[in-house]
Design a protein around this motif. Structure first.
Motif, PDB file in Angstrom:
ATOM      1  N   LYS A 272     -38.588 -31.042 -38.107  1.00 28.12           N
ATOM      2  CA  LYS A 272     -37.453 -30.431 -38.799  1.00 28.12           C
ATOM      3  C   LYS A 272     -37.572 -28.912 -38.895  1.00 28.12           C
ATOM      4  CE  LYS A 272     -37.714 -34.428 -41.847  1.00 28.12           C
ATOM      5  NZ  LYS A 272     -38.251 -34.822 -43.158  1.00 28.12           N
ATOM      6  N   GLY A 273     -38.779 -28.395 -38.686  1.00 26.65           N
ATOM      7  CA  GLY A 273     -39.020 -26.971 -38.910  1.00 26.65           C
ATOM      8  C   GLY A 273     -38.698 -26.112 -37.715  1.00 26.65           C
ATOM      9  N   ASN A 274     -37.468 -26.198 -37.209  1.00 26.17           N
ATOM     10  CA  ASN A 274     -37.097 -25.425 -36.030  1.00 26.17           C
ATOM     11  C   ASN A 274     -35.597 -25.159 -36.050  1.00 26.17           C
ATOM     12  OD1 ASN A 274     -35.572 -27.468 -34.124  1.00 26.17           O
ATOM     13  ND2 ASN A 274     -37.296 -28.583 -35.049  1.00 26.17           N
ATOM     14  N   LYS A 275     -35.142 -24.327 -35.123  1.00 33.99           N
ATOM     15  CA  LYS A 275     -33.712 -24.041 -35.005  1.00 33.99           C
ATOM     16  C   LYS A 275     -33.185 -24.496 -33.647  1.00 33.99           C
ATOM     17  CE  LYS A 275     -33.828 -20.189 -38.280  1.00 33.99           C
ATOM     18  NZ  LYS A 275     -33.461 -18.777 -38.547  1.00 33.99           N
ATOM     19  N   ILE A 276     -33.877 -25.467 -33.066  1.00 31.73           N
ATOM     20  CA  ILE A 276     -33.499 -25.971 -31.748  1.00 31.73           C
ATOM     21  C   ILE A 276     -32.732 -27.276 -31.849  1.00 31.73           C
ATOM     22  CG2 ILE A 276     -34.422 -26.793 -29.539  1.00 31.73           C
ATOM     23  CD1 ILE A 276     -36.818 -24.926 -30.010  1.00 31.73           C
ATOM     24  N   ILE A 277     -33.184 -28.185 -32.729  1.00 32.96           N
ATOM     25  CA  ILE A 277     -32.503 -29.471 -32.906  1.00 32.96           C
ATOM     26  C   ILE A 277     -31.711 -29.406 -34.205  1.00 32.96           C
ATOM     27  CG2 ILE A 277     -32.785 -31.969 -32.849  1.00 32.96           C
ATOM     28  CD1 ILE A 277     -35.687 -31.530 -32.069  1.00 32.96           C
ATOM     29  N   ASN A 278     -30.417 -29.284 -34.110  1.00 40.78           N
ATOM     30  CA  ASN A 278     -29.575 -29.176 -35.307  1.00 40.78           C
ATOM     31  C   ASN A 278     -28.853 -30.494 -35.549  1.00 40.78           C
ATOM     32  OD1 ASN A 278     -29.004 -26.100 -33.811  1.00 40.78           O
ATOM     33  ND2 ASN A 278     -30.177 -26.297 -35.684  1.00 40.78           N
ATOM     34  N   HIS A 279     -29.644 -31.494 -35.889  1.00 40.03           N
ATOM     35  CA  HIS A 279     -29.126 -32.846 -36.084  1.00 40.03           C
ATOM     36  C   HIS A 279     -29.998 -33.548 -37.103  1.00 40.03           C
ATOM     37  CE1 HIS A 279     -28.284 -37.078 -35.351  1.00 40.03           C
ATOM     38  NE2 HIS A 279     -29.529 -37.271 -34.962  1.00 40.03           N
ATOM     39  N   ARG A 280     -29.385 -34.189 -38.074  1.00 47.51           N
ATOM     40  CA  ARG A 280     -30.151 -34.962 -39.050  1.00 47.51           C
ATOM     41  C   ARG A 280     -30.277 -36.398 -38.564  1.00 47.51           C
ATOM     42  NH1 ARG A 280     -29.987 -35.571 -45.615  1.00 47.51           N
ATOM     43  NH2 ARG A 280     -30.563 -37.754 -45.677  1.00 47.51           N
ATOM     44  N   GLY A 281     -31.501 -36.812 -38.316  1.00 47.45           N
ATOM     45  CA  GLY A 281     -31.724 -38.161 -37.823  1.00 47.45           C
ATOM     46  C   GLY A 281     -32.979 -38.207 -36.974  1.00 47.45           C
ATOM     47  N   ILE A 282     -32.864 -38.790 -35.777  1.00 47.49           N
ATOM     48  CA  ILE A 282     -33.995 -38.822 -34.858  1.00 47.49           C
ATOM     49  C   ILE A 282     -33.517 -38.435 -33.466  1.00 47.49           C
ATOM     50  CG2 ILE A 282     -35.237 -40.563 -36.170  1.00 47.49           C
ATOM     51  CD1 ILE A 282     -34.438 -42.633 -34.100  1.00 47.49           C
ATOM     52  N   ALA A 283     -34.468 -37.955 -32.675  1.00 46.34           N
ATOM     53  CA  ALA A 283     -34.192 -37.573 -31.295  1.00 46.34           C
ATOM     54  C   ALA A 283     -35.420 -37.899 -30.464  1.00 46.34           C
ATOM     55  CB  ALA A 283     -33.861 -36.090 -31.197  1.00 46.34           C
ATOM     56  N   ILE A 284     -35.208 -38.175 -29.181  1.00 48.47           N
ATOM     57  CA  ILE A 284     -36.335 -38.462 -28.299  1.00 48.47           C
ATOM     58  C   ILE A 284     -36.453 -37.372 -27.244  1.00 48.47           C
ATOM     59  CG2 ILE A 284     -36.271 -40.940 -28.676  1.00 48.47           C
ATOM     60  CD1 ILE A 284     -34.868 -41.236 -25.951  1.00 48.47           C
TER      61      ILE A 284
ATOM     62  N   GLY B  82     -41.814 -38.384 -27.072  1.00 46.99           N
ATOM     63  CA  GLY B  82     -41.806 -37.945 -28.447  1.00 46.99           C
ATOM     64  C   GLY B  82     -40.609 -38.499 -29.194  1.00 46.99           C
ATOM     65  N   VAL B  83     -40.843 -38.939 -30.420  1.00 47.31           N
ATOM     66  CA  VAL B  83     -39.769 -39.400 -31.310  1.00 47.31           C
ATOM     67  C   VAL B  83     -39.766 -38.454 -32.505  1.00 47.31           C
ATOM     68  CG1 VAL B  83     -38.821 -41.300 -32.657  1.00 47.31           C
ATOM     69  CG2 VAL B  83     -40.132 -41.786 -30.570  1.00 47.31           C
ATOM     70  N   ALA B  84     -38.782 -37.584 -32.546  1.00 44.09           N
ATOM     71  CA  ALA B  84     -38.740 -36.532 -33.557  1.00 44.09           C
ATOM     72  C   ALA B  84     -37.804 -36.893 -34.692  1.00 44.09           C
ATOM     73  CB  ALA B  84     -38.284 -35.220 -32.917  1.00 44.09           C
ATOM     74  N   LEU B  85     -38.276 -36.711 -35.923  1.00 40.21           N
ATOM     75  CA  LEU B  85     -37.399 -36.820 -37.084  1.00 40.21           C
ATOM     76  C   LEU B  85     -36.861 -35.430 -37.364  1.00 40.21           C
ATOM     77  CD1 LEU B  85     -39.865 -39.099 -37.616  1.00 40.21           C
ATOM     78  CD2 LEU B  85     -38.248 -39.631 -39.428  1.00 40.21           C
ATOM     79  N   THR B  86     -35.545 -35.291 -37.366  1.00 46.07           N
ATOM     80  CA  THR B  86     -34.922 -33.979 -37.301  1.00 46.07           C
ATOM     81  C   THR B  86     -33.969 -33.723 -38.469  1.00 46.07           C
ATOM     82  OG1 THR B  86     -33.133 -34.863 -35.909  1.00 46.07           O
ATOM     83  CG2 THR B  86     -35.090 -34.026 -34.780  1.00 46.07           C
ATOM     84  N   ALA B  87     -33.541 -32.467 -38.585  1.00 46.99           N
ATOM     85  CA  ALA B  87     -32.622 -32.058 -39.649  1.00 46.99           C
ATOM     86  C   ALA B  87     -31.672 -30.999 -39.116  1.00 46.99           C
ATOM     87  CB  ALA B  87     -33.402 -31.525 -40.849  1.00 46.99           C
ATOM     88  N   LYS B  88     -30.552 -30.806 -39.794  1.00 52.94           N
ATOM     89  CA  LYS B  88     -29.597 -29.785 -39.377  1.00 52.94           C
ATOM     90  C   LYS B  88     -30.080 -28.386 -39.730  1.00 52.94           C
ATOM     91  CE  LYS B  88     -25.328 -32.525 -39.396  1.00 52.94           C
ATOM     92  NZ  LYS B  88     -23.948 -32.647 -39.912  1.00 52.94           N
ATOM     93  N   ALA B  89     -30.846 -28.277 -40.799  1.00 50.42           N
ATOM     94  CA  ALA B  89     -31.421 -26.998 -41.199  1.00 50.42           C
ATOM     95  C   ALA B  89     -32.901 -26.982 -40.847  1.00 50.42           C
ATOM     96  CB  ALA B  89     -31.229 -26.798 -42.702  1.00 50.42           C
ATOM     97  N   ALA B  90     -33.481 -25.791 -40.825  1.00 49.59           N
ATOM     98  CA  ALA B  90     -34.915 -25.668 -40.563  1.00 49.59           C
ATOM     99  C   ALA B  90     -35.677 -25.982 -41.847  1.00 49.59           C
ATOM    100  CB  ALA B  90     -35.254 -24.259 -40.083  1.00 49.59           C
ATOM    101  N   VAL B  91     -36.290 -27.161 -41.902  1.00 47.71           N
ATOM    102  CA  VAL B  91     -36.979 -27.645 -43.099  1.00 47.71           C
ATOM    103  C   VAL B  91     -38.481 -27.624 -42.857  1.00 47.71           C
ATOM    104  CG1 VAL B  91     -37.276 -29.593 -44.667  1.00 47.71           C
ATOM    105  CG2 VAL B  91     -35.027 -29.130 -43.675  1.00 47.71           C
ATOM    106  N   PRO B  92     -39.253 -26.902 -43.662  1.00 48.85           N
ATOM    107  CA  PRO B  92     -40.697 -26.844 -43.447  1.00 48.85           C
ATOM    108  C   PRO B  92     -41.371 -28.202 -43.637  1.00 48.85           C
ATOM    109  CG  PRO B  92     -39.968 -25.079 -44.916  1.00 48.85           C
ATOM    110  CD  PRO B  92     -38.820 -26.026 -44.761  1.00 48.85           C
ATOM    111  N   GLY B  93     -42.366 -28.463 -42.831  1.00 51.80           N
ATOM    112  CA  GLY B  93     -43.146 -29.682 -43.004  1.00 51.80           C
ATOM    113  C   GLY B  93     -43.992 -29.658 -44.256  1.00 51.80           C
TER     114      GLY B  93
END
Length: 317
Positions: free
Chosen positions: A173-185, A249-260
């Motif tokens: 979640k701590g990035n500005k590349i994946i702007n989606h709340r959920g999961i991505a592969i 990779g199975v990433a748990l993602t967020a729309k905002a940059a959220v620190p781990g």
């Protein structure tokens, strides 16, 4: 559904007395004949922190898996993270714990399925680790959780040579590349090659979430060893450097940059999606009905372009 398992694991990981022994106790309560659960405690790399990193390994044998001399493939599921907590700077579990929550909830679900007689075709090996006292590392765009041991040590304990394919699950979640709340592969990484995103996994992901599949970009640096000094998106692809098996990779993602490193930032809906995806991938892959890559095309790539295994090493200095 795995709502029960996700809830139980979250409550366990949020406990200030969290330990590998506590995790094993929960998993043992669901264990069936033939399943194995081990905890291997390793001292922190930092000599000033007198704690241990507890590596958890769960093996659930399939009806026709290698454990019983069968021929079905083994799926590996690795819960990647730095630590579940950052005591004493933080109270409760941090966002970085999500990868381990998914891995442990999957282990608990598969153990209960096995106990009830719903046995997969092939073996499943699930690994992760437990740590509660780590520092927080400055990083852009958000701070990272520290790590109790090196990425190489994690691979030593979490990547098993019997894994024929690996899902590496990690908070991303701590990035500005994946702007989606959920999961991505990710695309599939294998022996230095970044291969196409697996169509079979896309279908499983869409079924698990009920949404179009989301993917995230992987660079060549991401599949090289973490300690080589180059930029890495995070540690999600690190199992690749320790195996010949394909890694996704199975990433748990967020729309905002959220620190781990923050608390109160784990989203049960996304975790449940990841568990559903992991469970169905385990069923289909060990059954021989889902592939991580096109093996014939991979062979042609190697014939034409040669080995890229050097990208699994630290390279020339």
């Amino acid at each position: 559904m795995s709502i029960r398992e996700v809830s139980e694991v979250i409550n366990l990981i949020d406990d200030p007395d969290l330990s590998g022994a506590g995790v094993k106790k929960l998993l043992d309560s669901a264990s069936a004949t033939g399943c194995t659960i081990t905890v291997d405690s390793v001292p922190y790399d930092d000599p000033h922190r007198a704690f241990t990193c507890d590596f958890i390994k769960v093996t659930i044998p399939g009806s026709n898996g290698k454990t019983h001399g069968g021929k079905r493939r083994t799926l590996g599921i690795v819960g990647r993270l730095g630590a579940q907590q950052a005591q004493p700077e933080r109270i409760g579990m941090v966002s970085d714990s999500d990868g381990s929550i998914v891995a442990l909830a999957l282990a608990l679900k598969l153990l209960r399925m096995h106990q009830a007689g719903a046995i997969l075709q092939g073996d499943v090996i699930i690994t992760t680790h437990v740590a509660t006292h780590v520092s927080i590392t400055e990083h852009q765009p958000v701070d990272f959780m520290g790590s109790p041991v090196s990425s190489a040590t994690m691979n030593d304990h979490e990547v098993d040579e019997n894994m024929d394919a690996i899902l590496s699950v990690d908070t991303s979640k701590g990035n500005k590349i994946i702007n989606h709340r959920g999961i991505a592969i990710s695309a599939t990484a294998k022996q230095g090659y970044i291969l196409p995103v697996a169509p079979d996994l896309v279908s499983i992901l869409e079924n698990a979430t009920g949404e179009p599949a989301f993917t995230f970009p992987v660079s060549l640096q991401d599949i090289t060893p973490y300690e080589n000094g180059f930029y890495h998106f995070n540690s999600i692809m690190q199992p690749h450097v320790a195996t010949v098996a394909p890694v996704v990779g199975v990433a748990l993602t967020a729309k905002a940059a959220v620190p781990g490193s923050v608390t109160g930032a784990s989203y049960p809906d996304a975790i449940l999606d990841a568990v559903r995806f992991g469970l169905e991938t385990a069923v289909q892959f060990t059954w021989g009905r889902a592939e991580f890559f096109d093996s014939s095309e991979f062979e042609k790539l190697q014939t034409r372009y040669g080995s890229l295994k050097q990208f699994q090493t630290s390279g020339k200095k």
